[in-house]
Design an enzyme around this catalytic site. Structure first.
Site, PDB file in Angstrom:
ATOM      1  CB  THR A  92      -0.945   0.025   1.234  1.00 12.98           C
ATOM      2  OG1 THR A  92      -0.158   0.038   2.418  1.00 12.98           O
ATOM      3  CG2 THR A  92      -1.882  -1.166   1.259  1.00 12.98           C
ATOM      4  CE  LYS A 221      13.730   5.255  -0.380  1.00 12.70           C
ATOM      5  NZ  LYS A 221      13.896   6.013  -1.616  1.00 12.70           N
ATOM      6  N   GLY A 313      10.802   2.041  -9.240  1.00 12.03           N
ATOM      7  CA  GLY A 313      10.262   1.410 -10.452  1.00 12.03           C
ATOM      8  C   GLY A 313       9.471   0.174 -10.063  1.00 12.03           C
TER       9      GLY A 313
HETATM   10  N1  HSE Z   1      10.374   8.427  -4.539  1.00  7.15           N
HETATM   11  C1  HSE Z   1      11.383   7.454  -4.287  1.00  7.15           C
HETATM   12  C2  HSE Z   1      12.633   7.804  -5.071  1.00  7.15           C
HETATM   13  C3  HSE Z   1      10.834   6.103  -4.683  1.00  7.15           C
HETATM   14  O1  HSE Z   1      12.574   8.714  -5.911  1.00  7.15           O
HETATM   15  O2  HSE Z   1      13.683   7.230  -4.842  1.00  7.15           O
HETATM   16  C4  HSE Z   1      11.520   4.932  -4.061  1.00  7.15           C
HETATM   17  O3  HSE Z   1      11.443   4.926  -2.663  1.00  7.15           O
END
Ligand code: HSE
Length: 331
Positions: A92, A221, A313
């Site tokens: 989600t 992250k 992706g």
């Molecule tokens: N928006 C994120 C990026 C997607 O551009 O890296 C992956 O987490």
């Protein structure tokens, strides 16, 4: 042959990527002794359930033509709670403020003793400790390679391939949208706004691109790495964050004249979690372009290790999800 009953909860770009990859890799999975039967798929409005295995090709077709996956008006959460299955593939959309439905989905999955594989950063950036503890108490696997750097192998690389090493620090590029914007601004001498629009067209930006350009996505992250790799108890509010929205084409040109590129660099070690634009020498391993992500690890036994890969992706993220699924069941 091991038959695994799975659900796909969330059928946007990543969920659909998982369905495509499961179809494409059916034979390879079979040769590993794995038969993954998706018994339920849910998007934000509808669901389809079939204990014999949902026809994923048909679900993908229906999603493309009608924008829905099925006729049942039950939620992904209802499926996790009520439908008998072993593995929840939680894809989600991420909610960094509250954890959103993803958090409830994961908690319920563990309470029902179902394994979870996810690409959803929000719940982990807010409640990693709670989720990991509940997974352990319930005897469930909790795998989230796809949350950090998409297809770029990092978490499992550290936990499996580099097992036994102490990781001293990790630094790198953890947001493809920012990397794309900075790369293209330098190539085209174009404005930030124009390149952001281009990045959005590629479909890799977050729903609200402020999360990308202000460094919040990269911060999440790093928090996941801080908690999962460094054993910290951090949330994204613990990260010192500066984004890229104030970087001008002139600043990039000036840097280039001196032999540098500007990159949004994230760094995590035991005492520091930080995201900020930094000057990186042209040709340096961290100076990767376009939408690529890169991570440079310092470890005590293996020394420096660098990985580069596609951080976003549909199919790329599904690749990380598939590897998590395989590693749960291969043993
Ligand atoms: N928006 C994120 C990026 C997607 O551009 O890296 C992956 O987490």
């Amino acid at each position: 042959m091991k038959r695994i009953k799975a659900s796909i909860i969330g059928f946007g770009s990543v969920g659909q990527g998982v369905a495509r990859v499961l179809l494409r890799k059916k034979e390879e999975l079979s040769s590993m002794g794995l038969d993954i039967a998706v018994v339920a798929v849910a998007d934000s409005k509808t669901a389809v359930i079939d204990q014999q295995g949902v026809d994923l090709a048909m679900v993908l077709e229906r999603k493309a033509s009608e924008g829905i996956v099925g006729d049942e008006h039950i939620t992904g959460h209802d499926i996790i709670r009520d439908i008998e299955h072993d593995l929840v593939i939680e894809t989600t959309p991420t909610n960094i403020d509250t954890g959103g439905v993803g958090l409830q989905n994961m908690l319920t999955a563990f309470n029902k003793k179902r394994h979870v594989v996810t690409s959803n950063k929000g719940p982990l950036a807010l409640k990693y400790r709670e989720l990991a503890a509940l997974a352990e108490r319930s005897g469930c696997a909790f795998r989230f390679e796809a949350t950090v750097g998409g297809a770029m192998p990092l978490i499992n690389l550290i936990k499996d391939t580099l097992a036994g090493n102490d990781v001293i620090s990790i630094e790198g590029i953890f947001n493809g949208t920012c990397n794309y914007i900075l790369t293209r601004m330098m190539e085209e001498h174009a404005t930030y706004e124009l390149m952001l629009a281009e990045a959005q067209e590629l479909g890799i930006a977050e729903k609200d691109p402020i999360y990308d350009v202000e460094g919040i996505d990269a911060a999440c992250k790093l928090v996941i790495l801080a908690n999962a790799i460094f054993g910290m108890d951090a949330t994204y509010k613990d990260v010192h964050v500066t984004g890229i929205s104030r970087i001008t084409p002139e600043a990039l040109m000036l840097a280039e004249t001196d032999g540098y590129v500007i990159k949004l660099i994230g760094e995590v070690s035991k005492n520091r979690i930080q995201v900020a634009p930094r000057l990186v020498p042209i040709g340096h391993p961290l100076a990767v372009g376009g939408t690529l992500n890169v991570a440079s690890l310092q470890t005590d036994l293996a020394g420096p290790v660098i990985v580069v890969g596609r951080g976003a992706g549909s199919i790329e993220t599904a690749s990380a999800i598939l590897s998590d699924i395989v590693s749960i069941y291969k043993d």
